[in-house]
Write a protein that holds these residues in place. Structure first.
Motif, PDB file in Angstrom:
ATOM      1  N   GLU A 266       0.858  -1.183   0.000  1.00 20.53           N
ATOM      2  CA  GLU A 266       0.000   0.000   0.000  1.00 20.53           C
ATOM      3  C   GLU A 266       0.892   1.231   0.000  1.00 20.53           C
ATOM      4  N   PHE A 267       0.523   2.241  -0.790  1.00 17.73           N
ATOM      5  CA  PHE A 267       1.260   3.502  -0.792  1.00 17.73           C
ATOM      6  C   PHE A 267       0.946   4.286   0.477  1.00 17.73           C
ATOM      7  N   VAL A 268       1.955   4.948   1.022  1.00 23.28           N
ATOM      8  CA  VAL A 268       1.714   5.898   2.099  1.00 23.28           C
ATOM      9  C   VAL A 268       1.074   7.127   1.470  1.00 23.28           C
ATOM     10  N   GLN A 269      -0.130   7.471   1.930  1.00 26.89           N
ATOM     11  CA  GLN A 269      -0.951   8.483   1.273  1.00 26.89           C
ATOM     12  C   GLN A 269      -0.692   9.877   1.853  1.00 26.89           C
ATOM     13  N   PHE A 270      -0.556  10.832   0.927  1.00 27.18           N
ATOM     14  CA  PHE A 270      -0.471  12.242   1.303  1.00 27.18           C
ATOM     15  C   PHE A 270      -1.663  12.966   0.679  1.00 27.18           C
ATOM     16  N   GLY A 271      -1.492  14.195   0.212  1.00 29.72           N
ATOM     17  CA  GLY A 271      -2.617  14.987  -0.269  1.00 29.72           C
ATOM     18  C   GLY A 271      -2.966  14.745  -1.724  1.00 29.72           C
ATOM     19  N   LYS A 272      -3.811  15.618  -2.236  1.00 29.26           N
ATOM     20  CA  LYS A 272      -4.276  15.569  -3.615  1.00 29.26           C
ATOM     21  C   LYS A 272      -3.095  15.558  -4.583  1.00 29.26           C
ATOM     22  N   ASN A 273      -3.075  14.544  -5.478  1.00 33.91           N
ATOM     23  CA  ASN A 273      -2.000  14.433  -6.471  1.00 33.91           C
ATOM     24  C   ASN A 273      -0.623  14.417  -5.809  1.00 33.91           C
ATOM     25  N   TYR A 274      -0.570  13.850  -4.596  1.00 35.76           N
ATOM     26  CA  TYR A 274       0.646  13.699  -3.790  1.00 35.76           C
ATOM     27  C   TYR A 274       1.166  15.037  -3.246  1.00 35.76           C
ATOM     28  N   GLU A 275       0.303  16.039  -3.161  1.00 39.48           N
ATOM     29  CA  GLU A 275       0.685  17.313  -2.552  1.00 39.48           C
ATOM     30  C   GLU A 275       0.963  17.113  -1.063  1.00 39.48           C
ATOM     31  N   GLY A 276       1.874  17.878  -0.539  1.00 42.19           N
ATOM     32  CA  GLY A 276       2.169  17.832   0.886  1.00 42.19           C
ATOM     33  C   GLY A 276       3.031  16.663   1.308  1.00 42.19           C
ATOM     34  N   ALA A 277       3.619  15.949   0.334  1.00 40.47           N
ATOM     35  CA  ALA A 277       4.483  14.828   0.676  1.00 40.47           C
ATOM     36  C   ALA A 277       5.710  15.308   1.439  1.00 40.47           C
ATOM     37  N   ARG A 278       6.280  14.425   2.238  1.00 40.70           N
ATOM     38  CA  ARG A 278       7.381  14.808   3.119  1.00 40.70           C
ATOM     39  C   ARG A 278       8.654  15.121   2.344  1.00 40.70           C
ATOM     40  N   ASP A 279       8.838  14.512   1.160  1.00 38.34           N
ATOM     41  CA  ASP A 279      10.049  14.709   0.371  1.00 38.34           C
ATOM     42  C   ASP A 279       9.768  14.250  -1.057  1.00 38.34           C
ATOM     43  N   ASN A 280      10.785  14.002  -1.821  1.00 37.95           N
ATOM     44  CA  ASN A 280      10.610  13.604  -3.219  1.00 37.95           C
ATOM     45  C   ASN A 280      10.597  12.092  -3.412  1.00 37.95           C
ATOM     46  N   TYR A 281      10.302  11.362  -2.345  1.00 37.49           N
ATOM     47  CA  TYR A 281      10.166   9.913  -2.418  1.00 37.49           C
ATOM     48  C   TYR A 281       8.697   9.504  -2.314  1.00 37.49           C
ATOM     49  N   LEU A 282       8.400   8.352  -2.906  1.00 38.98           N
ATOM     50  CA  LEU A 282       7.122   7.682  -2.697  1.00 38.98           C
ATOM     51  C   LEU A 282       7.385   6.514  -1.756  1.00 38.98           C
ATOM     52  N   TYR A 283       6.529   6.343  -0.745  1.00 38.11           N
ATOM     53  CA  TYR A 283       6.733   5.311   0.268  1.00 38.11           C
ATOM     54  C   TYR A 283       5.703   4.204   0.106  1.00 38.11           C
ATOM     55  N   VAL A 284       6.137   2.966   0.370  1.00 36.74           N
ATOM     56  CA  VAL A 284       5.289   1.789   0.233  1.00 36.74           C
ATOM     57  C   VAL A 284       5.378   0.979   1.521  1.00 36.74           C
ATOM     58  N   VAL A 285       4.228   0.640   2.083  1.00 35.04           N
ATOM     59  CA  VAL A 285       4.166  -0.119   3.322  1.00 35.04           C
ATOM     60  C   VAL A 285       3.454  -1.444   3.051  1.00 35.04           C
ATOM     61  N   SER A 286       3.818  -2.488   3.793  1.00 36.00           N
ATOM     62  CA  SER A 286       3.188  -3.792   3.588  1.00 36.00           C
ATOM     63  C   SER A 286       3.374  -4.674   4.812  1.00 36.00           C
ATOM     64  N   GLN A 287       2.463  -5.628   4.971  1.00 39.55           N
ATOM     65  CA  GLN A 287       2.731  -6.712   5.904  1.00 39.55           C
ATOM     66  C   GLN A 287       3.945  -7.476   5.384  1.00 39.55           C
ATOM     67  N   ASP A 288       4.753  -7.998   6.302  1.00 38.19           N
ATOM     68  CA  ASP A 288       6.014  -8.618   5.912  1.00 38.19           C
ATOM     69  C   ASP A 288       5.817 -10.113   5.619  1.00 38.19           C
ATOM     70  N   ASN A 289       5.035 -10.401   4.598  1.00 40.18           N
ATOM     71  CA  ASN A 289       4.952 -11.754   4.053  1.00 40.18           C
ATOM     72  C   ASN A 289       4.499 -11.641   2.605  1.00 40.18           C
ATOM     73  N   ASN A 290       4.372 -12.747   1.925  1.00 35.46           N
ATOM     74  CA  ASN A 290       4.012 -12.709   0.507  1.00 35.46           C
ATOM     75  C   ASN A 290       2.599 -13.194   0.246  1.00 35.46           C
ATOM     76  N   ASP A 291       1.792 -13.328   1.315  1.00 33.98           N
ATOM     77  CA  ASP A 291       0.438 -13.876   1.168  1.00 33.98           C
ATOM     78  C   ASP A 291      -0.566 -12.947   1.826  1.00 33.98           C
ATOM     79  N   PRO A 292      -1.385 -12.236   1.042  1.00 35.04           N
ATOM     80  CA  PRO A 292      -2.341 -11.293   1.624  1.00 35.04           C
ATOM     81  C   PRO A 292      -3.477 -11.946   2.393  1.00 35.04           C
ATOM     82  N   TYR A 293      -3.539 -13.283   2.362  1.00 36.33           N
ATOM     83  CA  TYR A 293      -4.595 -14.003   3.071  1.00 36.33           C
ATOM     84  C   TYR A 293      -4.104 -14.598   4.391  1.00 36.33           C
ATOM     85  N   LEU A 294      -2.843 -14.365   4.723  1.00 39.71           N
ATOM     86  CA  LEU A 294      -2.289 -14.807   5.987  1.00 39.71           C
ATOM     87  C   LEU A 294      -1.880 -13.586   6.812  1.00 39.71           C
ATOM     88  N   TYR A 295      -1.700 -13.817   8.107  1.00 37.50           N
ATOM     89  CA  TYR A 295      -1.278 -12.742   9.003  1.00 37.50           C
ATOM     90  C   TYR A 295       0.233 -12.765   9.178  1.00 37.50           C
TER      91      TYR A 295
END
Length: 362
Positions: free
Chosen positions: A169-198
């Motif tokens: 999932e992308f870390v969400q900022f404002g409209k059209n990515y306005e207000g982002a903390r810097d010039n990077y796009l951030y991606v967060v995820s559960q640390d496994n490869n199966d979205p149906y497991l915890y």
């Protein structure tokens, strides 16, 4: 364009201090209380679809997609991946228009069909993470797709994640990515490869926003160094978690609240960590931090937010893919709307209002 009636139904508790379940992090010092409104706003009829990753466009439209459902116009066969645009804000009138796309995917329930896990707009270009990518008979992969015409046509990148980032999932900022903390796009995820497991851990990646489609440009959080500064590495195997919950986490999301200058992390809660046998639960955790990597504190934590008792949940009490879209945050940051889906009547675009009580410094 078709306008859908907003259904208001009773759901959950009006007042929500931290419930009895022991959270993994101390109480928030910035947010002293989170209160859920008693109503749920639902767009569409029952069994419209689920997941609803969303991107706030430069035109003030919320671009979204759904999985495993007929959508808003009763597609037959149903779509494993379909697209829509939503105008307006809750609790006012909201209008939905489906977007025919070259990536519309028929049928496929659950693991048998691709699903979107994230969308974001950066410089008027839409990016989307798609999970359940099937490679050599294994669905546990995620891949990036890019659209330059607002979801009508998508182009795949030529690489994918396999070992982890199974539900990115992308870390969400404002409209059209306005207000982002810097010039990077951030991606967060559960640390496994199966979205149906915890999983018990959450991981974080970043990429320059002008190189989002370039796998070689991705870096992964690998802990903090001097003065708490994050350490970024190119090797995926050297990743370290930004968040841990022994009870288990699944399908996480993170959004920045600019008025409060806080990041809000949302996750489903498991029962027995990685040994959780249920596909979903009724649990919900909300956490806040000054940075995308922490340090985290607990705003709300309830293993039975949408139902269940003593670890037992009916299918109708499952909820998942919760997130706080920045488009639906108030200017003072004290009101946010949780977007989620579930089973039964909640197998739709569901919104529930959260009101925050703040410490005096906020």
């Amino acid at each position: 364009m078709k306008t859908f009636t907003l259904a208001l139904l009773f759901f959950g508790s009006i007042v929500a201090a931290l419930p009895a379940a022991e959270p993994p992090y101390p109480r928030s010092k910035a947010v002293t209380r989170l209160t859920w409104a008693p109503d749920v706003i639902r767009l569409g009829a029952d069994r419209t679809g689920d997941n609803w990753p969303s991107a706030w466009g430069d035109d003030d439209i919320l671009y979204t997609s759904w999985g495993d459902g007929p959508g808003f116009t009763n597609h037959q066969p149903q779509l494993s991946l379909g697209f829509a645009r939503i105008s307006g804000d809750p609790p006012g009138v909201m209008k939905v228009q489906e977007i025919p796309s070259n990536l519309d995917t028929p049928n496929g329930g659950g693991k048998a069909g691709i699903k979107s896990s994230a969308m974001i707009m950066v410089d008027r270009v839409l990016y989307m993470w798609v999970r359940n990518i099937m490679i050599d008979g294994d669905f546990r992969h995620s891949r990036l797709a890019v659209s330059k015409d607002r979801s009508q046509t998508w182009t795949w990148v030529d690489w994918h994640f396999s070992d982890t980032f199974g539900c990115p999932e992308f870390v969400q900022f404002g409209k059209n990515y306005e207000g982002a903390r810097d010039n990077y796009l951030y991606v967060v995820s559960q640390d496994n490869n199966d979205p149906y497991l915890y999983a018990t851990d959450i991981v974080l990646a970043r990429v320059p926003k002008d190189r989002i489609a370039d796998r070689n440009a991705y870096e992964f959080f690998s802990g903090t160094g001097a003065a708490g500064k994050p350490v970024w590495v190119a090797e995926l195997v050297k990743r370290k978690s930004i968040f841990t919950d022994p009870k288990g986490i699944q399908r996480v999301a993170m959004s920045y609240n600019p008025a409060l200058r806080r990041y809000f992390l949302v996750s489903s809660i498991g029962v027995d960590g990685t040994a959780t046998k249920l596909m979903h639960t009724g649990g919900l955790g909300v956490f806040d931090a000054p940075e995308p990597w922490g340090p985290w504190s607990t705003v709300y934590y309830d293993q039975y937010w949408s139902g269940g008792k003593d670890g037992n949940y009916t299918l109708e009490e499952w909820t998942y893919h919760q997130k706080f879209p920045p488009k639906f945050m108030s200017r003072d940051g004290k009101t946010m709307w949780l977007l989620y889906s579930g089973r039964g009547a909640n197998y739709a675009f569901c919104l529930k209002k959260a009101t925050l009580d703040l410490t005096p410094i906020h």
